[in-house]
Design an enzyme around this catalytic site. Sequence first.
Site, PDB file in Angstrom:
ATOM      1  N   ASP A 180       0.807  -1.098   0.061  1.00  0.00           N
ATOM      2  CA  ASP A 180       0.115  -0.042   0.135  1.00  0.00           C
ATOM      3  C   ASP A 180       0.948   1.383  -0.107  1.00  0.00           C
ATOM      4  O   ASP A 180       0.588   2.185   0.473  1.00  0.00           O
ATOM      5  CB  ASP A 180      -0.913  -0.042   1.243  1.00  0.00           C
ATOM      6  CG  ASP A 180      -1.871  -1.372   1.258  1.00  0.00           C
ATOM      7  OD1 ASP A 180      -2.270  -1.642   0.214  1.00  0.00           O
ATOM      8  OD2 ASP A 180      -2.106  -1.629   2.353  1.00  0.00           O
ATOM      9  N   LYS A 215       1.774   1.967  -5.039  1.00  0.00           N
ATOM     10  CA  LYS A 215       2.129   1.350  -6.232  1.00  0.00           C
ATOM     11  C   LYS A 215       1.259   1.760  -7.607  1.00  0.00           C
ATOM     12  O   LYS A 215       1.798   1.976  -8.710  1.00  0.00           O
ATOM     13  CB  LYS A 215       2.430   0.013  -6.192  1.00  0.00           C
ATOM     14  CG  LYS A 215       3.582  -0.422  -5.138  1.00  0.00           C
ATOM     15  CD  LYS A 215       3.552  -1.797  -4.943  1.00  0.00           C
ATOM     16  CE  LYS A 215       2.493  -2.633  -4.666  1.00  0.00           C
ATOM     17  NZ  LYS A 215       2.166  -2.154  -2.717  1.00  0.00           N
ATOM     18  N   GLY A 225      -4.607  -4.301  -3.678  1.00  0.00           N
ATOM     19  CA  GLY A 225      -5.721  -3.370  -3.826  1.00  0.00           C
ATOM     20  C   GLY A 225      -4.520  -2.073  -4.210  1.00  0.00           C
ATOM     21  O   GLY A 225      -4.198  -1.437  -3.548  1.00  0.00           O
ATOM     22  N   HIS A 226      -4.798  -1.707  -5.616  1.00  0.00           N
ATOM     23  CA  HIS A 226      -3.984  -0.813  -6.102  1.00  0.00           C
ATOM     24  C   HIS A 226      -5.009   0.426  -6.591  1.00  0.00           C
ATOM     25  O   HIS A 226      -5.905   0.200  -7.515  1.00  0.00           O
ATOM     26  CB  HIS A 226      -3.195  -1.039  -7.193  1.00  0.00           C
ATOM     27  CG  HIS A 226      -2.242  -1.904  -7.058  1.00  0.00           C
ATOM     28  ND1 HIS A 226      -1.248  -2.656  -7.952  1.00  0.00           N
ATOM     29  CD2 HIS A 226      -1.824  -2.673  -5.704  1.00  0.00           C
ATOM     30  CE1 HIS A 226      -0.835  -3.657  -7.307  1.00  0.00           C
ATOM     31  NE2 HIS A 226      -0.827  -3.586  -5.825  1.00  0.00           N
ATOM     32  N   GLN A 282       1.738  -6.036  -3.312  1.00  0.00           N
ATOM     33  CA  GLN A 282       2.533  -6.034  -1.751  1.00  0.00           C
ATOM     34  C   GLN A 282       3.632  -5.339  -1.758  1.00  0.00           C
ATOM     35  O   GLN A 282       3.804  -4.446  -2.175  1.00  0.00           O
ATOM     36  CB  GLN A 282       2.560  -7.670  -1.331  1.00  0.00           C
ATOM     37  CG  GLN A 282       1.197  -8.337  -1.405  1.00  0.00           C
ATOM     38  CD  GLN A 282       0.690  -8.925  -2.531  1.00  0.00           C
ATOM     39  OE1 GLN A 282       1.174  -9.419  -3.253  1.00  0.00           O
ATOM     40  NE2 GLN A 282      -0.576  -8.642  -2.726  1.00  0.00           N
TER      41      GLN A 282
HETATM   42  P1  GDP Z   1      -0.681   0.254  -3.423  1.00  0.00           P
HETATM   43  O1  GDP Z   1      -1.534  -1.008  -2.898  1.00  0.00           O
HETATM   44  O2  GDP Z   1       0.668   0.238  -3.233  1.00  0.00           O
HETATM   45  O3  GDP Z   1      -0.929   0.592  -5.030  1.00  0.00           O
HETATM   46  O4  GDP Z   1      -1.484   1.504  -2.756  1.00  0.00           O
HETATM   47  P2  GDP Z   1      -3.069   1.851  -2.056  1.00  0.00           P
HETATM   48  O5  GDP Z   1      -3.767   2.218  -3.492  1.00  0.00           O
HETATM   49  O6  GDP Z   1      -3.615   0.474  -1.429  1.00  0.00           O
HETATM   50  O7  GDP Z   1      -2.888   2.755  -1.137  1.00  0.00           O
HETATM   51  C1  GDP Z   1      -2.453   3.935  -1.487  1.00  0.00           C
HETATM   52  C2  GDP Z   1      -3.161   5.226  -1.364  1.00  0.00           C
HETATM   53  O8  GDP Z   1      -2.565   6.578  -1.251  1.00  0.00           O
HETATM   54  C3  GDP Z   1      -4.344   5.277  -2.343  1.00  0.00           C
HETATM   55  O9  GDP Z   1      -5.615   5.873  -1.817  1.00  0.00           O
HETATM   56  C4  GDP Z   1      -3.544   6.388  -3.176  1.00  0.00           C
HETATM   57  O10 GDP Z   1      -4.596   6.913  -4.137  1.00  0.00           O
HETATM   58  C5  GDP Z   1      -3.047   7.320  -2.206  1.00  0.00           C
HETATM   59  N1  GDP Z   1      -1.665   7.887  -2.783  1.00  0.00           N
HETATM   60  C6  GDP Z   1      -0.901   7.261  -3.519  1.00  0.00           C
HETATM   61  N2  GDP Z   1       0.189   8.612  -3.658  1.00  0.00           N
HETATM   62  C7  GDP Z   1      -0.126   9.357  -2.792  1.00  0.00           C
HETATM   63  C8  GDP Z   1       0.347  10.830  -2.405  1.00  0.00           C
HETATM   64  O11 GDP Z   1       1.603  11.246  -2.890  1.00  0.00           O
HETATM   65  N3  GDP Z   1      -0.353  11.516  -1.448  1.00  0.00           N
HETATM   66  C9  GDP Z   1      -1.704  11.019  -1.017  1.00  0.00           C
HETATM   67  N4  GDP Z   1      -2.318  11.933  -0.245  1.00  0.00           N
HETATM   68  N5  GDP Z   1      -2.093   9.976  -1.373  1.00  0.00           N
HETATM   69  C10 GDP Z   1      -1.527   9.012  -2.414  1.00  0.00           C
HETATM   70  P1  IMO Z   2      -1.037  -4.164  -2.315  1.00  0.00           P
HETATM   71  O1  IMO Z   2      -0.592  -4.969  -3.550  1.00  0.00           O
HETATM   72  C1  IMO Z   2      -0.894  -4.709   2.172  1.00  0.00           C
HETATM   73  C2  IMO Z   2      -1.273  -8.958   3.682  1.00  0.00           C
HETATM   74  C3  IMO Z   2      -2.492  -9.562   4.353  1.00  0.00           C
HETATM   75  C4  IMO Z   2      -1.554 -10.557   5.229  1.00  0.00           C
HETATM   76  C5  IMO Z   2      -0.527 -11.056   4.555  1.00  0.00           C
HETATM   77  C6  IMO Z   2      -1.066 -12.069   3.967  1.00  0.00           C
HETATM   78  O2  IMO Z   2      -2.010  -3.553  -2.282  1.00  0.00           O
HETATM   79  O3  IMO Z   2       0.254  -3.716  -1.636  1.00  0.00           O
HETATM   80  P2  IMO Z   2      -2.151 -13.189   1.819  1.00  0.00           P
HETATM   81  O4  IMO Z   2      -3.868 -12.830   1.536  1.00  0.00           O
HETATM   82  O5  IMO Z   2      -1.669 -12.436   0.646  1.00  0.00           O
HETATM   83  O6  IMO Z   2      -2.255 -14.503   2.301  1.00  0.00           O
HETATM   84  O7  IMO Z   2      -2.067 -12.441   3.413  1.00  0.00           O
HETATM   85  O8  IMO Z   2      -0.500  -9.970   3.545  1.00  0.00           O
HETATM   86  N1  IMO Z   2      -1.421  -8.351   2.408  1.00  0.00           N
HETATM   87  C7  IMO Z   2      -1.449  -6.829   2.075  1.00  0.00           C
HETATM   88  N2  IMO Z   2      -1.070  -5.826   2.734  1.00  0.00           N
HETATM   89  N3  IMO Z   2      -1.161  -4.589   0.581  1.00  0.00           N
HETATM   90  C8  IMO Z   2      -1.365  -5.800  -0.088  1.00  0.00           C
HETATM   91  O9  IMO Z   2      -1.416  -5.876  -1.352  1.00  0.00           O
HETATM   92  C9  IMO Z   2      -1.517  -7.059   0.628  1.00  0.00           C
HETATM   93  N4  IMO Z   2      -1.651  -8.230  -0.011  1.00  0.00           N
HETATM   94  C10 IMO Z   2      -1.515  -9.076   1.107  1.00  0.00           C
HETATM   95  O10 IMO Z   2      -3.116  -8.211   4.794  1.00  0.00           O
HETATM   96  O11 IMO Z   2      -1.156  -9.885   6.210  1.00  0.00           O
HETATM   97 MG    MG Z   3      -3.024  -1.548  -1.868  1.00  0.00          MG
END
Ligand code: GDP
Ligand code: IMO
Ligand code: MG
Length: 427
Positions: free
Chosen positions: A13, A16, A40-41, A223
């Site tokens: 998270d 990415k 979840g991206h 991840q």
């Molecule tokens: P990922 O799993 O690495 O793709 O990240 P997620 O999407 O799960 O979580 C990142 C969150 O931060 C999302 O809601 C993005 O829209 C938000 N985000 C990404 N870059 C920035 C930033 O530079 N500033 C802020 N405020 N939000 C950001």
């Molecule tokens: P993105 O790509 C954050 C965590 C789960 C749990 C562990 C194992 O959005 O960064 P799993 O279901 O993969 O066997 O769970 O990994 N986990 C994540 N945490 N971001 C993710 O993906 C994750 N995908 C799995 O919460 O701790």
């Molecule tokens: Mg994510």
Amino acid sequence: MTAIALLGAQWGDEGKGKATDLLGEKVDYVVRYQGGNNAGHTVVIGDQKYALHLLPSGILSPGVIPVIGNGVVIDPSVLFEEIKGLNERGIDTSRLKISTNAHLITPYHRTIDKVSERFLGKSKIGTTGRGIGPAYADKINRIGIRIQDLFDPSILKQKVEGALRDKNQILIKVFNRKGLEIDDVVNEYLGYAELLKPFVTDTSLLLNKALDQGKNILLEGSQGTLLDVDHGTYPFVTSSNPTAGGACTGSGIGPTRISRVIGIVKAYTTRVGSGPFPTELFDEDGEKLRSIGGEVGVTTGRARRCGWYDALIARYAVRVNGLTDFFLTKLDVLTGWEKIPVCVAYEIDGKRVEELPASQSDFHHAKPIYEFLPGWNEDISKAKSLDQLPANAKAYVKYLEEISGAPVSAVGVGPERDQTISVRELI
Ligand code: GDP
Ligand code: IMO
Ligand code: MG
């Protein structure tokens, strides 16, 4: 011409999705190389927000060919839901390519993931419950079902029969659940075969030919480094390799063709699920990071655990991935603190330690040692260069760069594509 890997440097998270979407505009292919719909991206384009789980973030850029590599585990029901959702919003998904060698998540993987977590009780990993671990376990155990098996009904039936022989015993006798009917699973999955056919190909061949022809490829990790099954905080990890080596095995591209490895790192730290987290905050600062940063899981809706930046983790990510650059995200979230703590070392059983401990027990005992940097109050969400940042914000970025071991080449100051400071060209 070249392949570039982009991956999470912390526990996932990191942002990415946004980074891939931004850089993906400049490449020809975006490839997911591991994980599944545990990811979840989030991608924000104008007033539209997209939450992608299985599809590569490149799906949103019309000039890009999105690829699901052999290292990914695919739940076809989720894949088609996601495709349908995007089509309804006017996004064309017909360019998608899927590896014939990718493994499938089946209903028994999902069930086993959920019940085994329940049985672990207090020791649970806190998985996403999507069947990821059990599907990878079958792959390593050589009883997995691959995309190509869907196109040979008798092989598919044989494989499902083989897999269910053990699994039904376990479900019934160990977990006290109902077993699954072989024909139900086979018929459901044969139903996906026709739908999948147009997308399925030898993606390793496709990508290597593309490189031969001078095309650019972005390898998108899911991840993060500390969730890696080899290099992460085992057993509190996912069951695949988000680290740079996984980009090769999960795509069929050799390491000599990757010219750059970009680590996405948040200006603070978050984690979902169980496991050690030395800089975790349990006070109002943690709450503040969570609410300002919107730190709620995209996949499971769980509140993310929040803490300060940990330079030992960043340095470790440089080491195990060979990072060439950092893409620092969410700097804007730190606006409004008087002082910002940055973890520069741990105290473990009375000793100062500056590298991530190799022993998991030590990691559980690690207490953060902080340096305190002066904060800023100005809105930074429109800054276009490091010089447009308040002096303390710029100094924070420079300090992280110094102690983390790789140059910070981009800085996120908001969720949108254009809320990014480019320090040097990444592609
Ligand atoms: P990922 O799993 O690495 O793709 O990240 P997620 O999407 O799960 O979580 C990142 C969150 O931060 C999302 O809601 C993005 O829209 C938000 N985000 C990404 N870059 C920035 C930033 O530079 N500033 C802020 N405020 N939000 C950001
Ligand atoms: P993105 O790509 C954050 C965590 C789960 C749990 C562990 C194992 O959005 O960064 P799993 O279901 O993969 O066997 O769970 O990994 N986990 C994540 N945490 N971001 C993710 O993906 C994750 N995908 C799995 O919460 O701790
Ligand atoms: Mg994510």
